[in-house]
Design a protein around this motif. Structure first.
Motif, mmCIF file in Angstrom:
data_model
loop_
_atom_site.group_PDB
_atom_site.id
_atom_site.type_symbol
_atom_site.label_atom_id
_atom_site.label_comp_id
_atom_site.label_asym_id
_atom_site.label_seq_id
_atom_site.Cartn_x
_atom_site.Cartn_y
_atom_site.Cartn_z
ATOM 1 N N SER A 150 52.166 58.044 -3.098
ATOM 2 C CA SER A 150 50.814 59.527 -3.288
ATOM 3 C C SER A 150 49.984 59.489 -4.259
ATOM 4 N N PRO A 151 48.880 59.892 -4.514
ATOM 5 C CA PRO A 151 48.005 60.024 -5.400
ATOM 6 C C PRO A 151 48.581 60.438 -6.231
ATOM 7 N N PRO A 152 47.938 59.844 -7.827
ATOM 8 C CA PRO A 152 47.450 58.763 -8.401
ATOM 9 C C PRO A 152 47.418 57.068 -8.189
ATOM 10 N N ILE A 153 47.065 56.527 -7.688
ATOM 11 C CA ILE A 153 46.834 54.881 -7.024
ATOM 12 C C ILE A 153 45.573 54.048 -8.024
ATOM 13 N N LYS A 154 46.122 53.173 -8.941
ATOM 14 C CA LYS A 154 45.318 52.496 -9.190
ATOM 15 C C LYS A 154 44.881 51.083 -8.948
ATOM 16 N N LEU A 155 44.125 50.428 -9.153
ATOM 17 C CA LEU A 155 43.890 49.142 -8.287
ATOM 18 C C LEU A 155 45.157 48.279 -8.799
ATOM 19 N N THR A 156 45.382 48.088 -10.116
ATOM 20 C CA THR A 156 46.389 47.457 -10.313
ATOM 21 C C THR A 156 47.703 48.184 -9.833
ATOM 22 N N ASP A 157 47.378 48.489 -8.972
ATOM 23 C CA ASP A 157 49.333 48.977 -8.687
ATOM 24 C C ASP A 157 49.978 48.168 -7.657
ATOM 25 N N LEU A 158 48.885 47.566 -7.058
ATOM 26 C CA LEU A 158 49.328 46.659 -5.638
ATOM 27 C C LEU A 158 48.668 44.869 -6.559
ATOM 28 N N LEU A 159 48.543 44.448 -7.523
ATOM 29 C CA LEU A 159 48.721 43.118 -7.720
ATOM 30 C C LEU A 159 50.806 43.487 -7.198
ATOM 31 N N ASN A 160 51.225 42.031 -7.039
ATOM 32 C CA ASN A 160 52.603 41.600 -6.676
ATOM 33 C C ASN A 160 52.705 42.035 -5.467
ATOM 34 N N THR A 161 52.163 42.180 -4.709
ATOM 35 C CA THR A 161 53.156 42.662 -3.225
ATOM 36 C C THR A 161 52.487 41.712 -2.343
ATOM 37 N N ALA A 162 53.373 42.685 -1.120
ATOM 38 C CA ALA A 162 54.102 41.297 -0.347
ATOM 39 C C ALA A 162 53.458 42.878 1.103
ATOM 40 N N SER A 163 53.250 41.756 2.008
ATOM 41 C CA SER A 163 53.567 42.433 4.072
ATOM 42 C C SER A 163 54.462 41.228 5.196
ATOM 43 N N ALA A 164 54.126 41.582 5.668
ATOM 44 C CA ALA A 164 53.984 41.035 7.072
ATOM 45 C C ALA A 164 53.866 40.095 7.852
ATOM 46 N N LEU A 165 53.735 39.000 9.131
ATOM 47 C CA LEU A 165 53.297 38.857 9.832
ATOM 48 C C LEU A 165 54.023 38.542 11.049
ATOM 49 N N TYR A 166 53.825 38.846 12.468
ATOM 50 C CA TYR A 166 55.001 38.704 13.173
ATOM 51 C C TYR A 166 53.785 39.179 14.557
ATOM 52 N N PHE A 167 54.154 38.872 15.739
ATOM 53 C CA PHE A 167 54.197 39.380 16.732
ATOM 54 C C PHE A 167 54.215 40.717 17.295
ATOM 55 N N ARG A 168 53.972 41.633 17.417
ATOM 56 C CA ARG A 168 54.138 43.263 18.068
ATOM 57 C C ARG A 168 54.547 43.002 19.173
ATOM 58 N N TYR A 169 53.524 42.235 20.023
ATOM 59 C CA TYR A 169 54.181 42.417 21.218
ATOM 60 C C TYR A 169 53.008 41.060 21.567
ATOM 61 N N ARG A 170 52.836 40.257 22.667
ATOM 62 C CA ARG A 170 52.477 39.298 22.653
ATOM 63 C C ARG A 170 51.265 39.035 23.899
ATOM 64 N N PRO A 171 50.423 37.892 24.202
ATOM 65 C CA PRO A 171 49.846 38.277 24.823
ATOM 66 C C PRO A 171 50.191 37.435 26.509
ATOM 67 N N ALA A 172 49.927 37.957 27.663
ATOM 68 C CA ALA A 172 50.464 37.212 28.996
ATOM 69 C C ALA A 172 49.756 36.543 29.737
ATOM 70 N N SER A 173 50.360 35.419 30.522
ATOM 71 C CA SER A 173 49.518 34.265 31.572
ATOM 72 C C SER A 173 48.430 35.302 32.296
ATOM 73 N N LYS A 174 47.980 34.402 32.549
ATOM 74 C CA LYS A 174 46.544 35.214 33.627
ATOM 75 C C LYS A 174 45.951 34.267 34.671
ATOM 76 N N ARG A 175 45.624 34.980 35.504
ATOM 77 C CA ARG A 175 44.595 34.045 36.818
ATOM 78 C C ARG A 175 44.158 34.626 37.679
ATOM 79 N N ILE A 176 43.210 34.401 38.164
ATOM 80 C CA ILE A 176 42.421 34.593 38.771
ATOM 81 C C ILE A 176 41.728 33.844 40.180
ATOM 82 N N GLY A 177 41.420 34.638 40.937
ATOM 83 C CA GLY A 177 40.888 33.521 42.096
ATOM 84 C C GLY A 177 39.534 34.588 43.191
#
Length: 289
Positions: A150-177
């Motif tokens: 919760s506030p207050p927050i300083k820009l320096t509070d975000l030093l040495n931070t991390a997140s995560a990268l992954y597929f939350r849901y994936r695309p589908a194969s497609k075809r059309i004619g």
């Protein structure tokens, strides 16, 4: 169900409808008001928030997990007069092979070029208070314990931070004619982030970099490949948020088949150490008399 990634779309075990002699409503609700999709007989059919089901139908519920680590959501699925509640519990921390790091350990630290590009943003004009821990952008994980909730927050509070990268849901194969009996035809297939698939914790997808590899199993002329920007689809760019494959029959009364695979590569704009990918099949076909 447990050890789920935040905001991942989870498909619950199929429910076989039996013992009814007329159609009944199938629907789902969650404790946090999150997304619940209902599919009948196949998850490739159009999703709905509720639908009518008949005896013999197979019903699939797809539920959005809670938004942060160590959180859970309860989903109540109802078919006719019968209900069941299931709890979906998120994992405590990202998997080791999902972790990405801001990589800024001391000042100076740039808000837009580093913080926003790393964590993503909720709007076109992000504010520092958007980056409170547990507020959809900065996950509540051990590496971020020094970031205030919760506030207050300083820009320096975000030093040495991390997140995560992954597929939350994936695309589908497609075809059309298309039928070329009367005239020449053109058809397109499009894959775009957020509608066709989604990636990363919170709103990370908006600031990620994307590139694509298109392979073909045919040698026909008349296929064009485009992205959201003038950047080559095979080069890393934050602007490559969608890709379209457009094929033309050229003339009428002709048969042509375009087909192959599409691989989507994703990485963070700041931390390039982790690249994730997924591959789908595609086909555009034209048929004549």
């Amino acid at each position: 169900m447990s050890n789920i990634d935040p905001k991942a779309l989870v498909t619950l075990p199929v429910i076989n409808v039996s013992g009814i002699n007329k159609g009944v409503q199938a629907k789902g609700t969650t404790s946090d008001g999150g997304l619940v999709n209902v599919f009948v007989n196949s998850v490739n059919n159009a999703p709905r928030s509720y639908t009518l089901v008949e005896n013999g139908d197979k019903v699939y519920f797809q539920v959005e997990a809670a938004r942060d680590y160590m959180q859970s959501v309860s989903v109540t699925i109802t078919i006719g007069t019968r209900s069941q509640t299931i709890t979906l519990a998120n994992r405590r921390f990202p998997l080791v092979d999902q972790m990405i790091k801001l990589g800024v350990t001391s000042v100076p630290i740039a808000f837009k070029a580093q913080v926003v590009n790393f964590f993503g943003s909720k709007s076109s004009q992000p504010k520092l208070t958007d980056y409170l821990r547990g507020n959809d952008l900065v996950p509540s994980i051990e590496q971020n314990e020094h970031v205030p909730t919760s506030p207050p927050i300083k820009l320096t509070d975000l030093l040495n931070t991390a997140s995560a990268l992954y597929f939350r849901y994936r695309p589908a194969s497609k075809r059309i004619g298309a039928d070329t009996t009367s005239s020449a035809q053109t058809r397109s297939l499009v894959w775009d982030i957020e509608n066709e698939y989604n990636v990363g914790y919170g709103e990370l997808a908006k600031e990620l970099e994307y590139r694509y590899v298109v392979t073909r199993d045919d040698s026909n002329s008349g296929l064009s490949i485009n992205t959201a920007t003038s950047t080559s689809y095979s080069s890393w760019s934050q602007g490559n948020r969608y890709i379209s494959l457009t094929a033309s029959s050229g003339t009428k009364a002709v048969e042509k088949h375009f087909r192959g695979s599409l691989t989507i590569y994703v990485r963070n704009a700041i931390d390039h150490s982790l690249v994730i990918s997924t591959t789908v099949d595609w086909a555009i076909f034209f048929y004549g008399p």
